[in-house]
Motif scaffolding. Sequence first.
Motif, PDB file in Angstrom:
ATOM      1  N   THR A 149       9.594  22.576  18.948  1.00  0.00           N
ATOM      2  CA  THR A 149      10.419  23.343  19.863  1.00  0.00           C
ATOM      3  C   THR A 149       9.986  24.796  19.772  1.00  0.00           C
ATOM      4  OG1 THR A 149      12.166  21.876  19.151  1.00  0.00           O
ATOM      5  CG2 THR A 149      12.839  23.767  20.472  1.00  0.00           C
ATOM      6  N   HIS A 171      13.730  30.691   9.662  1.00  0.00           N
ATOM      7  CA  HIS A 171      13.531  30.208  11.033  1.00  0.00           C
ATOM      8  C   HIS A 171      14.316  31.043  12.037  1.00  0.00           C
ATOM      9  CE1 HIS A 171      12.543  26.706   8.452  1.00  0.00           C
ATOM     10  NE2 HIS A 171      11.471  26.742   9.223  1.00  0.00           N
ATOM     11  N   LYS A 185      12.560  34.132  12.846  1.00  0.00           N
ATOM     12  CA  LYS A 185      11.399  33.961  13.737  1.00  0.00           C
ATOM     13  C   LYS A 185      11.861  33.590  15.153  1.00  0.00           C
ATOM     14  CE  LYS A 185       8.533  34.628  10.412  1.00  0.00           C
ATOM     15  NZ  LYS A 185       7.586  35.730  10.311  1.00  0.00           N
ATOM     16  N   PHE A 240      14.006  31.029  16.026  1.00  0.00           N
ATOM     17  CA  PHE A 240      14.367  29.630  16.289  1.00  0.00           C
ATOM     18  C   PHE A 240      15.873  29.444  16.192  1.00  0.00           C
ATOM     19  CE2 PHE A 240      10.015  29.302  14.737  1.00  0.00           C
ATOM     20  CZ  PHE A 240       9.435  28.537  15.738  1.00  0.00           C
ATOM     21  N   CYS A 296      10.434  18.305   9.677  1.00  0.00           N
ATOM     22  CA  CYS A 296       9.850  19.601   9.323  1.00  0.00           C
ATOM     23  C   CYS A 296       8.366  19.614   9.684  1.00  0.00           C
ATOM     24  CB  CYS A 296      10.012  19.892   7.831  1.00  0.00           C
ATOM     25  SG  CYS A 296      11.683  19.626   7.198  1.00  0.00           S
ATOM     26  N   CYS A 319       6.504  20.780  13.056  1.00  0.00           N
ATOM     27  CA  CYS A 319       5.921  22.120  13.181  1.00  0.00           C
ATOM     28  C   CYS A 319       4.949  22.395  12.041  1.00  0.00           C
ATOM     29  CB  CYS A 319       7.006  23.188  13.156  1.00  0.00           C
ATOM     30  SG  CYS A 319       8.194  23.021  14.491  1.00  0.00           S
ATOM     31  N   HIS A 320       5.370  22.065  10.808  1.00  0.00           N
ATOM     32  CA  HIS A 320       4.594  22.515   9.645  1.00  0.00           C
ATOM     33  C   HIS A 320       3.281  21.776   9.463  1.00  0.00           C
ATOM     34  CE1 HIS A 320       7.005  25.720   7.983  1.00  0.00           C
ATOM     35  NE2 HIS A 320       8.069  25.048   8.405  1.00  0.00           N
ATOM     36  N   MET A 342       1.463  26.480  14.065  1.00  0.00           N
ATOM     37  CA  MET A 342       1.810  27.398  12.974  1.00  0.00           C
ATOM     38  C   MET A 342       0.939  28.659  12.984  1.00  0.00           C
ATOM     39  SD  MET A 342       4.468  26.163  11.625  1.00  0.00           S
ATOM     40  CE  MET A 342       4.686  27.352  10.314  1.00  0.00           C
ATOM     41  N   TYR A 398       2.211  31.897  14.195  1.00  0.00           N
ATOM     42  CA  TYR A 398       3.157  32.659  13.380  1.00  0.00           C
ATOM     43  C   TYR A 398       2.509  33.225  12.136  1.00  0.00           C
ATOM     44  CZ  TYR A 398       6.594  30.641  16.473  1.00  0.00           C
ATOM     45  OH  TYR A 398       7.302  30.310  17.582  1.00  0.00           O
ATOM     46  N   ASN A 399       1.735  32.367  11.453  1.00  0.00           N
ATOM     47  CA  ASN A 399       1.179  32.780  10.175  1.00  0.00           C
ATOM     48  C   ASN A 399      -0.044  31.923   9.871  1.00  0.00           C
ATOM     49  OD1 ASN A 399       0.594  33.362   7.533  1.00  0.00           O
ATOM     50  ND2 ASN A 399       2.679  33.116   6.769  1.00  0.00           N
ATOM     51  N   LEU A 443      -0.565  30.337   6.347  1.00  0.00           N
ATOM     52  CA  LEU A 443       0.361  29.352   5.781  1.00  0.00           C
ATOM     53  C   LEU A 443      -0.290  27.965   5.751  1.00  0.00           C
ATOM     54  CD1 LEU A 443       3.321  29.720   4.824  1.00  0.00           C
ATOM     55  CD2 LEU A 443       4.022  28.636   6.953  1.00  0.00           C
ATOM     56  N   ILE A 486      16.759  28.502   4.361  1.00  0.00           N
ATOM     57  CA  ILE A 486      15.357  28.412   3.926  1.00  0.00           C
ATOM     58  C   ILE A 486      14.749  29.808   3.947  1.00  0.00           C
ATOM     59  CG2 ILE A 486      13.088  27.455   4.519  1.00  0.00           C
ATOM     60  CD1 ILE A 486      14.549  25.048   5.756  1.00  0.00           C
ATOM     61  N   PRO A 526       8.848  31.557  -0.300  1.00  0.00           N
ATOM     62  CA  PRO A 526       8.839  31.557  -1.768  1.00  0.00           C
ATOM     63  C   PRO A 526       8.827  32.963  -2.367  1.00  0.00           C
ATOM     64  CG  PRO A 526       7.107  30.116  -0.907  1.00  0.00           C
ATOM     65  CD  PRO A 526       7.755  30.752   0.271  1.00  0.00           C
TER      66      PRO A 526
HETATM   67  C1  HEC Z   1      10.357  24.344  15.243  1.00  0.00           C
HETATM   68  C2  HEC Z   1       9.334  24.441  14.256  1.00  0.00           C
HETATM   69  C3  HEC Z   1       9.763  24.358  12.801  1.00  0.00           C
HETATM   70  C4  HEC Z   1      10.537  23.388  12.184  1.00  0.00           C
HETATM   71  C5  HEC Z   1      11.131  22.144  12.820  1.00  0.00           C
HETATM   72  C6  HEC Z   1      10.630  23.769  10.808  1.00  0.00           C
HETATM   73  N1  HEC Z   1       9.939  24.932  10.585  1.00  0.00           N
HETATM   74 FE1  HEC Z   1       9.793  25.919   8.830  1.00  0.00          FE
HETATM   75  N2  HEC Z   1       8.844  27.444   9.730  1.00  0.00           N
HETATM   76  C7  HEC Z   1       8.445  27.454  11.057  1.00  0.00           C
HETATM   77  C8  HEC Z   1       7.831  28.724  11.349  1.00  0.00           C
HETATM   78  C9  HEC Z   1       7.210  29.125  12.681  1.00  0.00           C
HETATM   79  C10 HEC Z   1       7.897  29.488  10.174  1.00  0.00           C
HETATM   80  C11 HEC Z   1       7.445  30.923   9.955  1.00  0.00           C
HETATM   81  C12 HEC Z   1       6.107  31.007   9.287  1.00  0.00           C
HETATM   82  C13 HEC Z   1       5.766  32.421   8.939  1.00  0.00           C
HETATM   83  O1  HEC Z   1       5.806  33.268   9.828  1.00  0.00           O
HETATM   84  O2  HEC Z   1       5.463  32.666   7.759  1.00  0.00           O
HETATM   85  C14 HEC Z   1       8.540  28.649   9.181  1.00  0.00           C
HETATM   86  C15 HEC Z   1       8.755  29.033   7.858  1.00  0.00           C
HETATM   87  C16 HEC Z   1       9.161  28.173   6.862  1.00  0.00           C
HETATM   88  C17 HEC Z   1       9.168  28.474   5.450  1.00  0.00           C
HETATM   89  C18 HEC Z   1       8.718  29.801   4.819  1.00  0.00           C
HETATM   90  C19 HEC Z   1       7.211  29.824   4.741  1.00  0.00           C
HETATM   91  C20 HEC Z   1       6.646  31.124   4.232  1.00  0.00           C
HETATM   92  O3  HEC Z   1       6.104  31.121   3.122  1.00  0.00           O
HETATM   93  O4  HEC Z   1       6.722  32.117   4.966  1.00  0.00           O
HETATM   94  C21 HEC Z   1       9.609  27.369   4.796  1.00  0.00           C
HETATM   95  C22 HEC Z   1       9.776  27.204   3.295  1.00  0.00           C
HETATM   96  C23 HEC Z   1       9.912  26.372   5.808  1.00  0.00           C
HETATM   97  N3  HEC Z   1       9.622  26.900   7.031  1.00  0.00           N
HETATM   98  C24 HEC Z   1      10.388  25.101   5.533  1.00  0.00           C
HETATM   99  C25 HEC Z   1      10.828  24.230   6.527  1.00  0.00           C
HETATM  100  C26 HEC Z   1      11.549  23.004   6.262  1.00  0.00           C
HETATM  101  C27 HEC Z   1      11.906  22.490   4.890  1.00  0.00           C
HETATM  102  C28 HEC Z   1      11.818  22.429   7.461  1.00  0.00           C
HETATM  103  C29 HEC Z   1      12.590  21.171   7.731  1.00  0.00           C
HETATM  104  C30 HEC Z   1      13.948  21.101   7.210  1.00  0.00           C
HETATM  105  C31 HEC Z   1      11.255  23.291   8.476  1.00  0.00           C
HETATM  106  N4  HEC Z   1      10.669  24.372   7.874  1.00  0.00           N
HETATM  107  C32 HEC Z   1      11.297  23.025   9.847  1.00  0.00           C
HETATM  108  C33 HEC Z   1       8.626  26.441  11.963  1.00  0.00           C
HETATM  109  C34 HEC Z   1       9.391  25.316  11.786  1.00  0.00           C
END
Ligand code: HEC
Length: 426
Positions: free
Chosen positions: A26, A60, A63, A65, A102, A105-106, A112, A115-116, A119, A156, A159
């Motif tokens: 999304t 999130h 960013k 979301f 998760c 996207c991840h 990704m 955004y970064n 990562l 969330i 780290p």
């Molecule tokens: C819609 C897409 C999306 C979903 C679904 C999503 N994430 Fe993310 N997540 C992102 C984005 C984009 C970032 C930002 C990355 C950045 O800019 O560092 C992020 C960042 C993170 C970070 C921090 C990373 C860092 O070091 O900056 C963690 C931890 C994380 N997500 C865990 C999760 C977990 C656990 C789930 C499921 C419960 C999840 N995410 C679901 C898109 C998503």
Amino acid sequence: MSQARVGLTLAFFLFGGSPVAAQAPTQAQGPEKGTCATCHEILPAARLSDPAKAYVNDVHASKGFGCVACHGGDATNAGLGAMDPAKGYVAIPAREQEAQLCGRCHSDAQFMKQYNPALRVDQEREYLTSVHGQRLNRAGDTRVATCVSCHPAHSIRPPSDPQSSVHPLKVAETCSTCHADAEYMASYGVPTDQHEKYERSIHWTMIEEEHDLTAPTCNDCHGNHGAAPPGISWVGNTCGQCHSVMADFYAQSVHARLFPMLGVPGCVACHNNHEILPAGDELLGFDEGAACVRCHQADSPSGEKIVAMRGLIDSLKVAAHEADSILLRAENAGVEVSQALFDLEGAQTALVHARAAVHAFTIDAVTEYVDAGLETTSEAYDRGQQAMGELRFRRTGLAISVAIILALIVGLILRIRELDRKTSTT
Ligand code: HEC
Ligand code: HEC
Ligand code: HEC
Ligand code: HEC
Ligand code: HEC
Ligand code: HEC
Ligand code: HEC
Ligand code: HEC
Ligand code: HEC
């Protein structure tokens, strides 16, 4: 089971995949909150409002979301219709599906990168190889850790954020919510003392007291996502990431060759795994606290080598101490020996090398560094003796000059008295 859950499970079986996984990431909706959060924030039940309140500080949210990123639905509908399964709404994702949720996207490098780019995008893949992921998927064991066990949904954080559940100061606590809970872990028959022991270790002391975040916590040895007990073969590699000098010596040793065959876990055999303590010379030899007594006897051929290794290290320690004392005595007496004291630090370096070289478990390796150290200590000791010689010479010189001066004074006094007597008689 709620209706949505039944639907989800049905879809899972019917289509051989999960509805969550099928969705594309999304896109971020931007800074506006959306109707989900606006309504949820004011709902009386904490279960429904807490997620909305906590989410404000979630990475999130920062960013852009909204709730729909994970729950789907329609964030423009202000009524209960927002939560329409036809709009992809998922109430509470099943634990078996979190990784895919998760990972949507991840695991998508393309997505990704926007955004970064730095990562990693392997969390889902790694997780599936871990004991946690394997038990979840192969045995349907939902008590294991899933993504939100370690990264609580709605709060969330990266780290690096000190408030994150996965910040180095917090990881041990996060893992321990399960691993230190004897009741929760009862059915597995694994120990639940890892945290308790780890808290006594030099590694935790370094992190907690010295704020040295290069020392390891749980995930540094077990992996962030591929959590598995380090097997016999890779314990050395785990420790060796940071203690490479010891690991290199160890790799050449008889132990490194034999331990895997004997089922002995490398470094851990002598240092423990969770309760790793500062390692001193007492660990080497046959005194109380020595690690060698478990497998060796002092009067065996290997035992004799061990006693000799310890003897070498002790001889260097004693020599360094003697050289240091004589130089300090000279310095206190005012002789200039700062260069010699500086040079003597080389012996401490040699001692550090010799202690590392113990890990080759041969006399030769230790001898090499001890000999270099003994050369330094003997030079320093010689300089100390020379300084004491100078001191003696100076003291004798001083005594002689004092005696001469005294003699002159006495002579002078006698001469004055004599003159006095002469003038009074005339
Ligand atoms: C819609 C897409 C999306 C979903 C679904 C999503 N994430 Fe993310 N997540 C992102 C984005 C984009 C970032 C930002 C990355 C950045 O800019 O560092 C992020 C960042 C993170 C970070 C921090 C990373 C860092 O070091 O900056 C963690 C931890 C994380 N997500 C865990 C999760 C977990 C656990 C789930 C499921 C419960 C999840 N995410 C679901 C898109 C998503
Ligand atoms: C008009 C208010 C309102 C809006 C808008 C709304 N919700 Fe809800 N939501 C509720 C209420 C009330 C419940 C409790 C319903 C129940 O217990 O059956 C609920 C329940 C939930 C639950 C828990 C479901 C469960 O089975 O426990 C989730 C998750 C949820 N909403 C997410 C969302 C998302 C995502 C959106 C936006 C797409 C959204 N909500 C929009 C009022 C709202
Ligand atoms: C990064 C993914 C993610 C986002 C974004 C997200 N949720 Fe959730 N939510 C989950 C997961 C996973 C669960 C189930 C597991 C849990 O509760 O820890 C959940 C559970 C819930 C529940 C049920 C809580 C309970 O204890 O029964 C509610 C209500 C909820 N979310 C509302 C929201 C609202 C409102 C938003 C937006 C403000 C939101 N969620 C954003 C992943 C997310
Ligand atoms: C057993 C606990 C645990 C589980 C389960 C877990 N994580 Fe992590 N995760 C961590 C730890 C610890 C870190 C911090 C790593 C560090 O310090 O660099 C982390 C870091 C991250 C990061 C930041 C980038 C990175 O890789 O370091 C993301 C994104 C992330 N996890 C996503 C996920 C997703 C998605 C899942 C589920 C597939 C998941 N995590 C499951 C413990 C866990
Ligand atoms: C939600 C609870 C939970 C959390 C949180 C959790 N684990 Fe686990 N973990 C389990 C369960 C349950 C098992 C399965 C027990 C088993 O296989 O013996 C397990 C297994 C393991 C194993 C394999 C043990 C063995 O018997 O071989 C390791 C290693 C492990 N976890 C490390 C970690 C680390 C490191 C963290 C934190 C980064 C963590 N776990 C967080 C529940 C959890
Ligand atoms: C310095 C590295 C290191 C750190 C830090 C560490 N472990 Fe371990 N852990 C190991 C090794 C090595 C083993 C395997 C021991 C063996 O084979 O004898 C192990 C084994 C385990 C096991 C399997 C059961 C057992 O006790 O043998 C679990 C569960 C576990 N660790 C969890 C944790 C948790 C939770 C933390 C943080 C509180 C943690 N570990 C910190 C190295 C480490
Ligand atoms: C057979 C037992 C044994 C094994 C296996 C072993 N060590 Fe050691 N280790 C020792 C002894 C004994 C000392 C103390 C040496 C001394 O101070 O005289 C020591 C000291 C250390 C020290 C502290 C050195 C210092 O500067 O004071 C570190 C760090 C260390 N070991 C790491 C490791 C690592 C990493 C491994 C695996 C690659 C390993 N050890 C394997 C016995 C062992
Ligand atoms: C992420 C890096 C890292 C990992 C992995 C790691 N250590 Fe350490 N270790 C450190 C740091 C930092 C210190 C404290 C500074 C020092 O003495 O080197 C330390 C200290 C030690 C000490 C005490 C040294 C002394 O001077 O007395 C021993 C012994 C030790 N570690 C053994 C191990 C063993 C065995 C393993 C694997 C099971 C291991 N370490 C894994 C970073 C690490
Ligand atoms: C888990 C058992 C175990 C522990 C603990 C252990 N060793 Fe050994 N070691 C062995 C075995 C097996 C051999 C090969 C048979 C032999 O020579 O006795 C060996 C051989 C040796 C040898 C002979 C190497 C050669 O080239 O001839 C030395 C030296 C040695 N060990 C030193 C040590 C020292 C020092 C310690 C304690 C810090 C120690 N060992 C602890 C099992 C162990």
